[in-house]
Design a protein around this motif. Sequence first.
Motif, mmCIF file in Angstrom:
data_model
loop_
_atom_site.group_PDB
_atom_site.id
_atom_site.type_symbol
_atom_site.label_atom_id
_atom_site.label_comp_id
_atom_site.label_asym_id
_atom_site.label_seq_id
_atom_site.Cartn_x
_atom_site.Cartn_y
_atom_site.Cartn_z
ATOM 1 N N UNK A 30 24.263 66.398 17.002
ATOM 2 C CA UNK A 30 23.781 65.246 16.659
ATOM 3 C C UNK A 30 22.736 64.611 17.283
ATOM 4 N N UNK A 31 22.668 65.288 18.658
ATOM 5 C CA UNK A 31 21.304 64.965 19.755
ATOM 6 C C UNK A 31 20.124 65.227 19.103
ATOM 7 N N UNK A 32 20.162 66.701 18.492
ATOM 8 C CA UNK A 32 18.899 67.084 17.900
ATOM 9 C C UNK A 32 17.890 66.200 17.029
ATOM 10 N N UNK A 33 18.529 65.682 15.997
ATOM 11 C CA UNK A 33 17.819 64.867 15.208
ATOM 12 C C UNK A 33 17.530 63.499 15.898
ATOM 13 N N UNK A 34 18.262 62.976 16.655
ATOM 14 C CA UNK A 34 18.024 62.038 17.406
ATOM 15 C C UNK A 34 16.867 61.913 18.448
ATOM 16 N N UNK A 35 16.694 63.389 19.095
ATOM 17 C CA UNK A 35 15.884 63.456 20.070
ATOM 18 C C UNK A 35 14.443 63.741 19.211
ATOM 19 N N UNK A 36 14.611 64.551 18.391
ATOM 20 C CA UNK A 36 13.199 64.571 17.421
ATOM 21 C C UNK A 36 12.749 63.116 16.857
ATOM 22 N N UNK A 37 13.493 62.306 16.360
ATOM 23 C CA UNK A 37 13.262 60.972 16.075
ATOM 24 C C UNK A 37 12.462 60.226 17.091
ATOM 25 N N UNK A 38 13.231 60.082 18.219
ATOM 26 C CA UNK A 38 12.756 59.368 19.411
ATOM 27 C C UNK A 38 11.327 59.911 20.051
ATOM 28 N N UNK A 39 11.446 61.390 20.039
ATOM 29 C CA UNK A 39 10.022 62.027 20.287
ATOM 30 C C UNK A 39 8.689 61.704 19.535
ATOM 31 N N UNK A 40 9.252 61.775 18.240
ATOM 32 C CA UNK A 40 8.041 61.364 17.247
ATOM 33 C C UNK A 40 7.545 59.975 17.468
ATOM 34 N N UNK A 41 8.615 59.127 17.801
ATOM 35 C CA UNK A 41 8.282 57.686 18.014
ATOM 36 C C UNK A 41 7.418 57.388 19.037
ATOM 37 N N UNK A 42 7.987 58.275 20.224
ATOM 38 C CA UNK A 42 7.065 58.042 21.434
ATOM 39 C C UNK A 42 5.671 58.543 21.489
ATOM 40 N N UNK A 43 5.509 59.464 20.598
ATOM 41 C CA UNK A 43 4.117 60.127 20.258
ATOM 42 C C UNK A 43 3.264 58.802 19.543
ATOM 43 N N UNK A 60 0.483 72.175 25.304
ATOM 44 C CA UNK A 60 0.798 71.199 24.467
ATOM 45 C C UNK A 60 0.193 69.791 24.751
ATOM 46 N N UNK A 61 -0.712 69.093 24.269
ATOM 47 C CA UNK A 61 -1.360 68.080 24.580
ATOM 48 C C UNK A 61 -0.265 66.778 24.773
ATOM 49 N N UNK A 62 -0.930 65.492 25.355
ATOM 50 C CA UNK A 62 0.244 64.427 25.574
ATOM 51 C C UNK A 62 0.686 64.054 24.216
ATOM 52 N N UNK A 63 -0.089 63.830 23.178
ATOM 53 C CA UNK A 63 0.228 63.242 21.878
ATOM 54 C C UNK A 63 1.027 64.041 21.026
ATOM 55 N N UNK A 64 1.561 65.313 21.813
ATOM 56 C CA UNK A 64 2.492 65.873 20.957
ATOM 57 C C UNK A 64 3.740 66.007 21.753
ATOM 58 N N UNK A 65 3.691 65.619 22.981
ATOM 59 C CA UNK A 65 4.918 65.855 23.935
ATOM 60 C C UNK A 65 6.070 65.395 23.570
ATOM 61 N N UNK A 66 6.050 64.203 22.776
ATOM 62 C CA UNK A 66 7.441 63.851 22.343
ATOM 63 C C UNK A 66 8.021 64.539 21.228
ATOM 64 N N UNK A 67 7.120 65.215 20.418
ATOM 65 C CA UNK A 67 7.672 66.187 19.427
ATOM 66 C C UNK A 67 8.303 67.292 20.222
ATOM 67 N N UNK A 68 7.654 68.007 21.094
ATOM 68 C CA UNK A 68 8.192 69.064 21.989
ATOM 69 C C UNK A 68 9.388 68.700 22.457
ATOM 70 N N UNK A 69 9.335 67.549 23.037
ATOM 71 C CA UNK A 69 10.859 67.161 23.475
ATOM 72 C C UNK A 69 11.718 67.158 22.492
#
Length: 398
Positions: free
Chosen positions: A267-280, A134-143
């Motif tokens: 509830x943490x699942x959608x929050x983590x996905x949004x935060x991960x996408x933002x960080x990417x 998983x490359x760096x630009x997708x690690x937020x999505x992975x998280x």
Amino acid sequence: MELGDTRHRQTSRFLWLYALAAAGGAVAYVPFLTLLLPVRVGELEATDTIGALAYIAFAGAISASISNIAFGWLSDITRNRRGWILAGLALSSVLLVSVRRTDSAAELLGVIVVWQIGLNMMLAPLAAWAGDCVPDEQKGRLGGLLAFAPALGALSGALVTIPGVADADARLSLVAAIVAICVLPVVLFGKPIAMPHLTAAPAASESDAAVAHRQPRSTVARMWLARLLVQIAEAALFAYLLVWFATIDADFGDNRTATVFTLVLGLSIPLAMLAGRWSDRNDRPLLPLAIGSGIGAAGLVIMGIADTLSSAIFGYVIFGLATSVFLALHSSQTLRFLPKPATRGRDLGIFNLTNTVPSLIMPWLTLALVPLFGFDALFLLLAGLAGIATVLLLTAKR
């Protein structure tokens, strides 16, 4: 369809199947350690269940710490992550089912120690495999996707303990089957796109200063310490949440506590996905971590001053959501900062100590504070630890 340059982006199929496998890793130990093991210990050592469980938990944590580093390192040397994952899955499944065949607490302790070895034979290479693929630009999505793991781990415990679904022996077999169903698809059908740039050693022409600038070692140390501090708070709440709620409202039982706990994880699942996408998108891997630990500290302060059940629940929800997002994103972003691809599995094993060491620290911390000063003092101290984690991350170098 992925946007932008897809040559250095992993497929969505692999990311989702990998997240399912990570959830299988959580299913492998969450229902067993929190529900099924205490029951078995009580059957074998009814006169001193708590003491026997403490010894088993301590020995298991030591075994997990050592074996995670060892098998991560071995998967580095052999460059065969999938082989170790399959071997660990088979060994841990057989040992899990054999728990019901133990005849004493001492025998059970031995099985748990070896089971932890098998479990970490699977978990350590699985964690390192993400760094290879998983490359760096997708690690937020992975998280963000990794946030499913604790939620499904908790859900599996609720499912296997539904009255009438399975007896004590069948529950262990059912857990082993669920783990296999989750882990095998990524090993057999994941087919990740090769990412040579993620596994290649630094070019010989690069100076030591250039490598150090690209991958600051101080940041790795800060991330390790920040996770340890947050995990100490997480472990304390995991162990004593029910007890604390009961001190505020004696009628607030285990079912209502489990409901709050499950709600927070969901509830943490959608929050983590949004935060991960933002960080990417913004290439800011550390900022969501710092925000998560900071909000978690605020939640602990609210808990420390709470004098009503509603304010106590509100404080825990704030803490739980923030730290769940923190831990999910931290697991993926750590892969960005590890200095050497050739020792990725070993280094992740060292990071795994932040998951096992808190279980050795937390009981003594609680015993030192709660009997004398109450839970208020414990939560305020934990808030301070989470605050330190926030400062460490905000001042880390990229």
